[in-house]
Scaffold this motif. Structure first.
Motif, short mmCIF file in Angstrom:
data_model
loop_
_atom_site.label_atom_id
_atom_site.label_comp_id
_atom_site.label_asym_id
_atom_site.label_seq_id
_atom_site.Cartn_x
_atom_site.Cartn_y
_atom_site.Cartn_z
N SER A 43 -14.09 -42.49 23.14
CA SER A 43 -14.00 -41.28 23.89
C SER A 43 -13.25 -41.95 25.05
N ASP A 44 -12.07 -41.20 25.75
CA ASP A 44 -11.96 -41.12 27.06
C ASP A 44 -11.12 -42.60 27.34
N HIS A 66 -8.22 -43.19 28.26
CA HIS A 66 -7.17 -43.22 29.41
C HIS A 66 -6.85 -43.79 29.54
N ASP A 121 -9.02 -36.89 25.08
CA ASP A 121 -8.16 -37.75 26.40
C ASP A 121 -8.08 -39.26 26.05
N HIS A 144 -13.87 -32.39 21.76
CA HIS A 144 -13.88 -33.33 23.12
C HIS A 144 -15.33 -32.88 24.22
N GLY A 171 -16.67 -36.64 23.93
CA GLY A 171 -16.87 -37.26 24.80
C GLY A 171 -17.12 -35.99 26.29
N HIS A 172 -15.76 -36.64 27.06
CA HIS A 172 -15.23 -35.84 28.29
C HIS A 172 -15.69 -35.63 29.14
N HIS A 179 -17.03 -38.84 30.75
CA HIS A 179 -17.52 -40.06 31.34
C HIS A 179 -19.17 -40.93 31.53
N GLN A 189 -19.72 -40.81 35.48
CA GLN A 189 -18.48 -41.85 35.75
C GLN A 189 -19.51 -42.51 37.68
N GLY A 233 -17.48 -42.44 27.40
CA GLY A 233 -16.26 -42.71 27.64
C GLY A 233 -15.74 -44.28 27.67
#
Length: 432
Positions: free
Chosen positions: A219-220, A222, A252, A352, A371-372, A374, A377, A408
């Protein structure tokens, strides 16, 4: 508009705090402080230009310096905030030590000098009666000691001022080195090869013939102005290395239009798996032209699941649109994706956002992959993510629904990951 005003206000207050701790406190008035103030003002303008302008398609050339500063700004804020308490304690200890020194200092005799009218000088100790002229200088009077010594009463506090200056400079240097070091590490992590995270998932309804089925969940990604074509190529390389039976791309994927980023997404056509690759929208697709990207993803050989499900041997794979789609007339429809199915068959739901499990719970979902988040992060930002999403990273349960959240494979905003490395998750379904 109100959201933008709040963002600008928060950014302004953060930079005011950074100016106080990094410029005003550690620097004496003069050219150095003026230069520092100008730099902070410039950075205070750079941050919102990056957050608002780059996302809107303007000032793309500011993306790297702007997002890097936002990451450094975040870690400066965190580090300086953590240092506030020890700084206060050290300052209090210094003040207490000065008071103790003053209390135990030996008493000094107070001497009076009197000049008589005859020119005679008579010196008397404290408490003595001295007769003589009207011209009198008493060194024992208020403030007379400092005057006799030629000093300034303000000099008495000079050691305290110097100590506070030293403390402020030490904190500023430590915070600067810490923030830049963490950001540098985070850039290396975020732009490196995603890790492979393996998770065995027992599933009571799974047919024995499907025991060991591997789902590669990503996912993610980006894809955006900072990533280039190598970003997607690295991720595809990792996905293909796990020999997956199914590939689930849970939203994403992009941060920009097909016209701008289509060439960067091209390597996704090389994804390999036994039963195909599938895609559901994330919130960023709806910021980037969802309909165009759904068509582009389909053209690349990844099947979009738009509130629908497919049967793969003895397993159902369902997908719902992201919750953000409701704002553009493309909402998630759980009844359409999960209703009227054979409930004796296991179902894996691609959604998501982890919070979607609350709406999916009445339909008896055996596993939701999302996901979504991160993974946060940039730690300690993951603590704030918990306020919005029930699961931030890894396995959890939401209203009885088993949910696995992958970190992600890409990044959003600052190209920085701290405490949440990029990953491709391999979920191995096992017969319970």
């Amino acid at each position: 508009m109100s959201f933008i005003v709040v963002v600008l206000l928060v950014i302004g207050l953060i930079h005011l705090y950074l100016w106080k701790r990094l410029v005003r406190d550690p620097l004496r008035p003069g050219i150095s402080r003026r230069i520092g103030t100008a730099v902070v003002l410039l950075l205070a303008v750079l941050a919102p230009l990056t957050l608002v302008g780059v996302r809107a398609g303007y000032f793309r050339w500011l993306a790297w310096p702007g997002y890097l500063w936002i990451a450094v700004m975040f870690y400066l804020l965190v580090t300086l905030a953590v240092l506030e308490i020890p700084q206060l304690l050290v300052d209090r200890l210094w003040v207490r030590a000065r008071k103790t020194e003053s209390a135990i200092a030996p008493s000094t005799s107070v001497v009076s000098t009197v000049t008589s009218s005859a020119g005679e000088t008579v010196t008397g100790g404290l408490g003595e009666t001295v007769s003589g002229s009207s011209e009198e200088t008493a060194t024992g009077g208020p403030g007379a000691t400092a005057a006799a010594e030629g000093g300034d009463p303000a000099d008495d506090d000079r050691p305290g001022l110097e100590r506070r200056l030293l403390l402020a400079r030490g904190a500023a240097i430590f915070a600067g080195l810490t923030a830049t070091g963490i950001t540098g590490y985070g850039v290396k992590t975020a732009t490196g090869m995603p890790q492979i995270d393996r998770f065995p998932m027992p599933m009571p309804k799974l047919p024995r013939a499907m025991d060991g089925t591997r789902l590669a969940v990503v996912s993610d990604i980006h894809i955006g102005p900072l990533t280039g074509v190598d970003h997607a190529r690295r991720i595809v390389q990792v996905i293909n290395s796990v020999n997956a039976d199914l590939v689930c791309v849970v939203g994403d994927l992009v941060d920009g239009s097909v016209a701008e980023l289509g060439r960067f997404a091209a390597p996704l056509a090389d994804i390999q798996s036994r039963h195909g690759a599938f895609f559901v929208t994330g919130n960023h697709e709806y910021y980037s032209g969802a309909e165009e990207w759904i068509q582009e993803v389909d053209r690349l050989g990844i099947r979009p699941l738009r509130n629908e499900r497919v049967a793969i041997n003895g397993l159902d794979l369902a997908g719902v649109n992201d919750l953000t789609g409701a704002q553009q007339g493309d909402p998630a429809d759980y009844a359409r994706a999960l209703g009227d199915r054979d409930t004796t068959r296991p179902v894996v739901l691609m959604a998501h956002q982890p919070v979607a499990a609350r709406d999916a719970a009445p339909f008896g979902v055996d596993l939701q992959v999302s996901g979504h988040t991160h993974g946060g992060q940039m730690a300690p930002f993951n603590m704030l993510v918990k306020l919005q999403q029930p699961v931030v990273s890894g396995f959890g349960e939401v209203d009885g629904v088993p949910v696995y959240v992958t970190n992600g494979a890409g990044f959003w905003g600052p190209p920085v990951r701290v405490g949440a490395p990029p990953q491709v998750t391999v979920i191995e379904l096992r017969v319970a």
